[in-house]
Scaffold this active site. Structure first.
Site, PDB file in Angstrom:
ATOM      1  N   GLY A   8       0.790  -1.237   0.000  1.00 51.90           N
ATOM      2  CA  GLY A   8       0.000   0.000   0.000  1.00 51.90           C
ATOM      3  C   GLY A   8       0.814   1.274   0.000  1.00 51.90           C
ATOM      4  O   GLY A   8       0.243   2.364  -0.160  1.00 51.90           O
ATOM      5  N   GLY A  10       3.432   1.500  -2.163  1.00 48.29           N
ATOM      6  CA  GLY A  10       4.069   1.487  -3.472  1.00 48.29           C
ATOM      7  C   GLY A  10       3.360   2.380  -4.469  1.00 48.29           C
ATOM      8  O   GLY A  10       2.427   3.124  -4.136  1.00 48.29           O
ATOM      9  N   PHE A  11       3.788   2.297  -5.709  1.00 49.93           N
ATOM     10  CA  PHE A  11       3.261   3.153  -6.772  1.00 49.93           C
ATOM     11  C   PHE A  11       1.749   2.997  -6.923  1.00 49.93           C
ATOM     12  O   PHE A  11       0.982   3.929  -6.666  1.00 49.93           O
ATOM     13  CB  PHE A  11       3.995   2.833  -8.075  1.00 49.93           C
ATOM     14  N   GLY A  13      -0.229   0.846  -5.186  1.00 48.84           N
ATOM     15  CA  GLY A  13      -0.868   0.666  -3.888  1.00 48.84           C
ATOM     16  C   GLY A  13      -1.220   1.962  -3.199  1.00 48.84           C
ATOM     17  O   GLY A  13      -2.293   2.083  -2.592  1.00 48.84           O
ATOM     18  N   ALA A  61       4.234  -6.956  -4.786  1.00 45.68           N
ATOM     19  CA  ALA A  61       4.845  -7.854  -5.769  1.00 45.68           C
ATOM     20  C   ALA A  61       6.171  -7.271  -6.232  1.00 45.68           C
ATOM     21  O   ALA A  61       6.412  -6.069  -6.145  1.00 45.68           O
ATOM     22  CB  ALA A  61       3.927  -8.055  -6.972  1.00 45.68           C
ATOM     23  N   SER A 103      -1.915  -9.112 -14.093  1.00 41.27           N
ATOM     24  CA  SER A 103      -1.147  -8.453 -15.149  1.00 41.27           C
ATOM     25  C   SER A 103      -1.453  -9.051 -16.507  1.00 41.27           C
ATOM     26  O   SER A 103      -1.682 -10.259 -16.635  1.00 41.27           O
ATOM     27  CB  SER A 103       0.353  -8.574 -14.876  1.00 41.27           C
ATOM     28  N   TYR A 163       8.690 -13.185 -14.542  1.00 40.35           N
ATOM     29  CA  TYR A 163       7.676 -12.363 -13.895  1.00 40.35           C
ATOM     30  C   TYR A 163       6.279 -12.796 -14.324  1.00 40.35           C
ATOM     31  O   TYR A 163       5.373 -12.955 -13.490  1.00 40.35           O
ATOM     32  CB  TYR A 163       7.907 -10.888 -14.244  1.00 40.35           C
ATOM     33  N   ASN A 192      -0.395  -1.431 -19.176  1.00 43.50           N
ATOM     34  CA  ASN A 192       0.785  -0.616 -18.845  1.00 43.50           C
ATOM     35  C   ASN A 192       0.377   0.585 -17.998  1.00 43.50           C
ATOM     36  O   ASN A 192      -0.055   1.615 -18.523  1.00 43.50           O
ATOM     37  CB  ASN A 192       1.485  -0.167 -20.131  1.00 43.50           C
TER      38      ASN A 192
END
Length: 333
Positions: A8, A10-11, A13, A61, A103, A163, A192
Site C-alpha cells: 500500500g 508502493g506506486f 498501492g 509484488a 497483469s 515475472y 501498462n
C-alpha cells in the site's frame, strides 16, 4: 469496509489507498517500505495485519521483466510464496474477499489474426529474427503478416518470462483459495500502468518510467525495437478506481474472475516516448533497434468485461495523462 492493502505504500498501492479513503473505506497499509516487519512472506505478521479486516487488496509484488532467470528465485519468493502465505492467513482469519493485482503479461503475445488462417497464436520470437530487425511475429501456419488486436480474458495464458509466470501462479493460487474457502477472488489484469509516483531509474519499472527517468536526467528516451510495439497505457488513478470498484462489488464466490484493466486506447511505444518528450520539453526520443528477450510485440486490452460487469471506465485520456506524468514527481523505488 476495512481493507488490508499489501504494497500500500508502493506506486499503485498508494493510489489504491487514496481511492479507498475517498470512497469512505478504511484502508490499512501493509508494506515493507513503511515497516520492515510487514513482509507478506511472514505468516505471523500477515496474521496480525488481518485482524478485523473485511477484504484484502493484494498489490505487493516484485514487478518488471527483471534479469532473465538470474532473479527467478526472488520473483517466486516475493510473488508466489508471499501470495500463498497471505491466502493461508486469510483462510485462517475468515477473510473471504480478495482483489489481486494481476497483469496482462499472463497472455504473452496479444491477439493476432491471419488473413488466411484467422486467429492464431505465434510462438516466442526467434533471436535470429530480432537480431535482424524482424520484430513482427508471423503466422505460425503460413508465415504471412498478422494483424494485432485487443486480447480478451478468455485468451489462453502463455507467460513468456519469469515475472509473467509468477503472476499467472498468483491467479492459480487465488483460484484454489476461492474454491477451498468459498471466498470471492478478482484479478485485475493491469496493462501498462503509468502516472505520478512511478518508480524512477530501476530496471524493474515499466517503459513509461524508463522514458520519464531519461528525460529527468536530460537524456533522450531510448526506444527499443522500431518503436511500433502496441501497448495499452492506463493511468494509475483509473487502475486505483478499478480496485475500489472491484472491492465493493458482489463478486462470484468460489471462483476467480479476471478482468482486463486498460484504457482501450492502443498506442505505440514510440508514440508514448514522443508524447512524454514533447510535454517535458525534450530531448527527442531515439529509436535504437535494441530488444529485450522476453518482451512481446503487441499486447492491448479488451476491457469490456470490466466496463460491463462492474461499471468501471477510464477517466484519464492519453494526452492528458502523459502531459501530467511529464510534470509529475517520481519515487526512488
Amino acid at each position: 469496509m476495512r481493507v488490508l492493502v499489501t504494497g500500500g505504500a508502493g506506486f499503485i498501492g498508494s493510489h489504491v489507498v487514496a481511492a479507498l479513503r475517498e470512497r469512505g473505506h478504511e484502508p490499512l497499509v501493509f508494506d515493507v517500505r513503511e515497516d520492515p516487519g510487514a513482509d507478506v512472506r511472514d505468516p505471523a505478521a500477515v496474521g496480525r495485519a488481518l485482524s478485523g479486516v473485511d477484504a484484502v487488496c493484494h498489490q505487493a509484488a516484485m514487478v518488471g521483466l527483471g534479469d532473465g532467470v538470474a532473479d527467478a528465485a526472488e520473483y517466486v519468493s516475493r510473488n508466489d510464496l508471499g501470495t500463498a502465505v497471505l491466502l493461508a492467513a486469510m483462510a485462517e482469519a475468515g477473510v473471504r474477499r480478495l482483489v489481486l493485482a494481476g497483469s496482462m503479461v499472463v497472455y504473452g503475445e496479444g491477439r493476432y489474426e491471419c488473413p488466411r488462417h484467422g486467429v492464431v497464436r505465434p510462438g516466442p520470437r526467434a533471436v535470429a529474427d530480432l537480431d535482424a530487425g524482424r520484430f513482427e511475429p508471423a503466422c505460425p501456419v503460413c508465415g504471412d503478416t498478422l494483424s494485432p488486436g485487443p486480447v480478451g480474458e478468455d485468451a489462453p495464458a502463455d507467460p513468456r518470462n519469469v515475472y509473467a509466470a509468477t503472476k499467472l501462479a498468483q491467479e492459480h493460487l487465488a483460484a484454489a483459495w476461492a474454491r477451498c474457502t468459498g471466498g470471492s477472488a478478482v484479478s485485475l489484469r493491469y496493462h501498462n500502468v503509468y502516472g505520478p509516483g512511478m518508480p524512477r531509474d530501476t530496471p524493474y519499472a515499466g517503459v513509461a518510467s524508463f522514458f520519464r527517468s531519461a528525460l529527468a536526467r536530460g537524456e533522450a528516451p531510448r526506444v527499443f525495437e522500431d518503436g511500433r510495439q502496441l501497448r495499452d497505457f492506463v493511468h494509475v488513478r483509473d487502475v486505483a478506481a478499478a480496485n475500489a470498484v472491484a472491492l465493493a462489488a458482489e463478486a462470484a464466490r468460489g471462483v476467480l474472475t479476471a478482468y482486463n484493466t486498460g484504457s482501450g486506447e492502443p498506442r505505440t511505444v514510440g508514440e508514448t516516448a514522443r508524447a512524454l518528450a514533447a510535454a517535458y520539453g525534450g530531448p527527442e526520443p531515439v529509436v535504437t533497434g535494441e530488444y529485450r528477450l522476453g518482451d512481446v510485440r503487441h499486447i492491448t486490452a479488451d476491457s469490456s468485461r470490466l466496463r460491463a460487469g462492474l461499471g468501471w471506465k477510464p477517466e484519464v485520456g492519453f494526452e492528458e495523462g502523459m502531459a501530467e506524468f511529464a510534470r509529475a514527481g517520481m519515487r526512488g523505488t
